[in-house]
Motif scaffolding. Sequence first.
Motif, PDB file in Angstrom:
ATOM      1  N   ASP A  88       0.847  -1.198   0.000  1.00  6.94           N
ATOM      2  CA  ASP A  88       0.000   0.000   0.000  1.00  6.94           C
ATOM      3  C   ASP A  88       0.885   1.252   0.000  1.00  6.94           C
ATOM      4  O   ASP A  88       1.638   1.496   0.949  1.00  6.94           O
ATOM      5  CB  ASP A  88      -0.884  -0.019   1.249  1.00  6.94           C
ATOM      6  N   ILE A  89       0.794   2.064  -1.050  1.00  8.69           N
ATOM      7  CA  ILE A  89       1.695   3.221  -1.171  1.00  8.69           C
ATOM      8  C   ILE A  89       1.305   4.367  -0.237  1.00  8.69           C
ATOM      9  O   ILE A  89       2.066   5.320  -0.085  1.00  8.69           O
ATOM     10  CB  ILE A  89       1.769   3.739  -2.623  1.00  8.69           C
ATOM     11  N   THR A  90       0.125   4.292   0.392  1.00  7.77           N
ATOM     12  CA  THR A  90      -0.248   5.337   1.348  1.00  7.77           C
ATOM     13  C   THR A  90       0.346   5.084   2.732  1.00  7.77           C
ATOM     14  O   THR A  90       0.268   5.951   3.605  1.00  7.77           O
ATOM     15  CB  THR A  90      -1.783   5.453   1.472  1.00  7.77           C
ATOM     16  N   ASP A  91       0.938   3.919   2.934  1.00  5.72           N
ATOM     17  CA  ASP A  91       1.562   3.591   4.213  1.00  5.72           C
ATOM     18  C   ASP A  91       3.040   3.986   4.150  1.00  5.72           C
ATOM     19  O   ASP A  91       3.804   3.391   3.374  1.00  5.72           O
ATOM     20  CB  ASP A  91       1.432   2.088   4.485  1.00  5.72           C
ATOM     21  N   PRO A  92       3.466   4.989   4.916  1.00  7.56           N
ATOM     22  CA  PRO A  92       4.847   5.487   4.827  1.00  7.56           C
ATOM     23  C   PRO A  92       5.917   4.415   4.998  1.00  7.56           C
ATOM     24  O   PRO A  92       6.977   4.496   4.379  1.00  7.56           O
ATOM     25  CB  PRO A  92       4.919   6.520   5.958  1.00  7.56           C
ATOM     26  N   LYS A  93       5.641   3.413   5.802  1.00  9.39           N
ATOM     27  CA  LYS A  93       6.673   2.403   6.046  1.00  9.39           C
ATOM     28  C   LYS A  93       6.961   1.556   4.799  1.00  9.39           C
ATOM     29  O   LYS A  93       8.026   0.924   4.695  1.00  9.39           O
ATOM     30  CB  LYS A  93       6.293   1.509   7.223  1.00  9.39           C
ATOM     31  N   LEU A 138      -2.613  -4.365 -15.004  1.00  6.12           N
ATOM     32  CA  LEU A 138      -1.936  -3.066 -14.954  1.00  6.12           C
ATOM     33  C   LEU A 138      -2.660  -2.064 -14.056  1.00  6.12           C
ATOM     34  O   LEU A 138      -2.048  -1.399 -13.211  1.00  6.12           O
ATOM     35  CB  LEU A 138      -1.831  -2.502 -16.373  1.00  6.12           C
ATOM     36  N   LEU A 139      -3.978  -1.963 -14.207  1.00  7.67           N
ATOM     37  CA  LEU A 139      -4.736  -0.954 -13.471  1.00  7.67           C
ATOM     38  C   LEU A 139      -5.005  -1.349 -12.022  1.00  7.67           C
ATOM     39  O   LEU A 139      -5.616  -0.577 -11.273  1.00  7.67           O
ATOM     40  CB  LEU A 139      -6.047  -0.652 -14.190  1.00  7.67           C
ATOM     41  N   ASP A 140      -4.547  -2.532 -11.617  1.00 15.10           N
ATOM     42  CA  ASP A 140      -4.674  -2.926 -10.213  1.00 15.10           C
ATOM     43  C   ASP A 140      -3.566  -2.300  -9.365  1.00 15.10           C
ATOM     44  O   ASP A 140      -3.592  -2.418  -8.130  1.00 15.10           O
ATOM     45  CB  ASP A 140      -4.611  -4.451 -10.066  1.00 15.10           C
ATOM     46  N   TYR A 141      -2.623  -1.658 -10.042  1.00  8.18           N
ATOM     47  CA  TYR A 141      -1.481  -1.065  -9.341  1.00  8.18           C
ATOM     48  C   TYR A 141      -1.407   0.435  -9.650  1.00  8.18           C
ATOM     49  O   TYR A 141      -1.801   0.846 -10.728  1.00  8.18           O
ATOM     50  CB  TYR A 141      -0.177  -1.759  -9.779  1.00  8.18           C
ATOM     51  N   PRO A 142      -0.923   1.242  -8.718  1.00  7.45           N
ATOM     52  CA  PRO A 142      -0.469   0.881  -7.372  1.00  7.45           C
ATOM     53  C   PRO A 142      -1.637   0.621  -6.429  1.00  7.45           C
ATOM     54  O   PRO A 142      -2.752   1.083  -6.655  1.00  7.45           O
ATOM     55  CB  PRO A 142       0.314   2.122  -6.937  1.00  7.45           C
ATOM     56  N   VAL A 143      -1.347  -0.084  -5.370  1.00  4.22           N
ATOM     57  CA  VAL A 143      -2.335  -0.368  -4.328  1.00  4.22           C
ATOM     58  C   VAL A 143      -2.325   0.787  -3.335  1.00  4.22           C
ATOM     59  O   VAL A 143      -1.263   1.191  -2.853  1.00  4.22           O
ATOM     60  CB  VAL A 143      -1.998  -1.686  -3.601  1.00  4.22           C
TER      61      VAL A 143
END
Length: 367
Positions: A156-161, A218-223
Amino acid sequence: MTPSERSAFQTAFMTWYDENRRDLPWRQNQEPYRVWLSEIMLQQTQVQTVIPYYERFLATFPTVADLAAAPEDLLMKTWEGLGYYSRARNLQKAARQIVDDYDGHWPTTAAELEKLAGIGPYTAGAIASICFGEVVPAIDGNAFRVFSRLLKIDADITDPKNRKIFYDAILPLIPEDRPGDFNQAVMDFGSQICTAKNPTIGDTALAPFFRSYQDGTLLDYPVKTKKAKQKPVAMFAVVIRSQNGVLFQKRPSTGLLANLSTYPLVAAETLQADDDELLTPEEQLARIEAHFQEAYGLKLQQLHESGLKPVVHVFTHLKWTITILQAQLAADAELAFFPGQWYTEAQLVDVALPTVQKKIMARLATD
């Protein structure tokens, strides 16, 4: 990727960049001050919008020393219209750090650059790679999109870690002889080809390398988790006139629109004694009058609603709906306790005004 796949990807990717790179002003002279300025301006702002601001800013402040020594009013006026004004303030803070703490010399590594005000990991990576040849990723939204699709990274790209997952995945792909070009290729490929909704990766020689393209995901990413909706906030803008002009309030030094000038703004929730209280329009006006009397010692006259359609302005997490009020004030009213001053229309030309203020003025002009 295997070593041979990685080498083939690097060759194909840099070939694409060499053939399709955008001709941008900050790429014509990759002196760190210019690259840094462009990267800060490009945060939250599109390239075509940035270009004239970038050129005007450089004409006004040609060097980092000029920026460090600039009067705040001139800095804000030059930045006017780009929004997110904390970026401009951090630019000057960082410029002063470079002049005072680094004797005018730029730090050359991403780790050292991050010590400067307003410079995070992405901007530090961009400057370090483009200007000083450090092999380091510059991870922004484009990089998340490109490499999540390239390698099918489902973090998940919204998670900073999870940024470290991308950092570790991208680092081996950067060619040691062209780290700056690689990061700029990611910017261009992400904004032109690997776009959020209508990617055209299949039209390029890079299609075979994209694992998500190969299996139709392709459109499933990014999460990423969904953004929270902006919180609605009811506001009043009080347009106060006298023979001296119109009264403007300087905003506090922290928070939204910090240090900028606007018509006095009052949040509706501050007028309520408790969260469940419902006020009639007449009660709201009475409490605004009381607010000005108690906070500033100003007795407003003829306070009334303008009858104009409210102005809507959206911040990252807030959505302001602004009702425009109008009032009069005696020209000799004492402003000792009011954080602002009178301005004539001619004087406002030299005042830095945020976009929300310009919206209110535009709405008034339709009256």
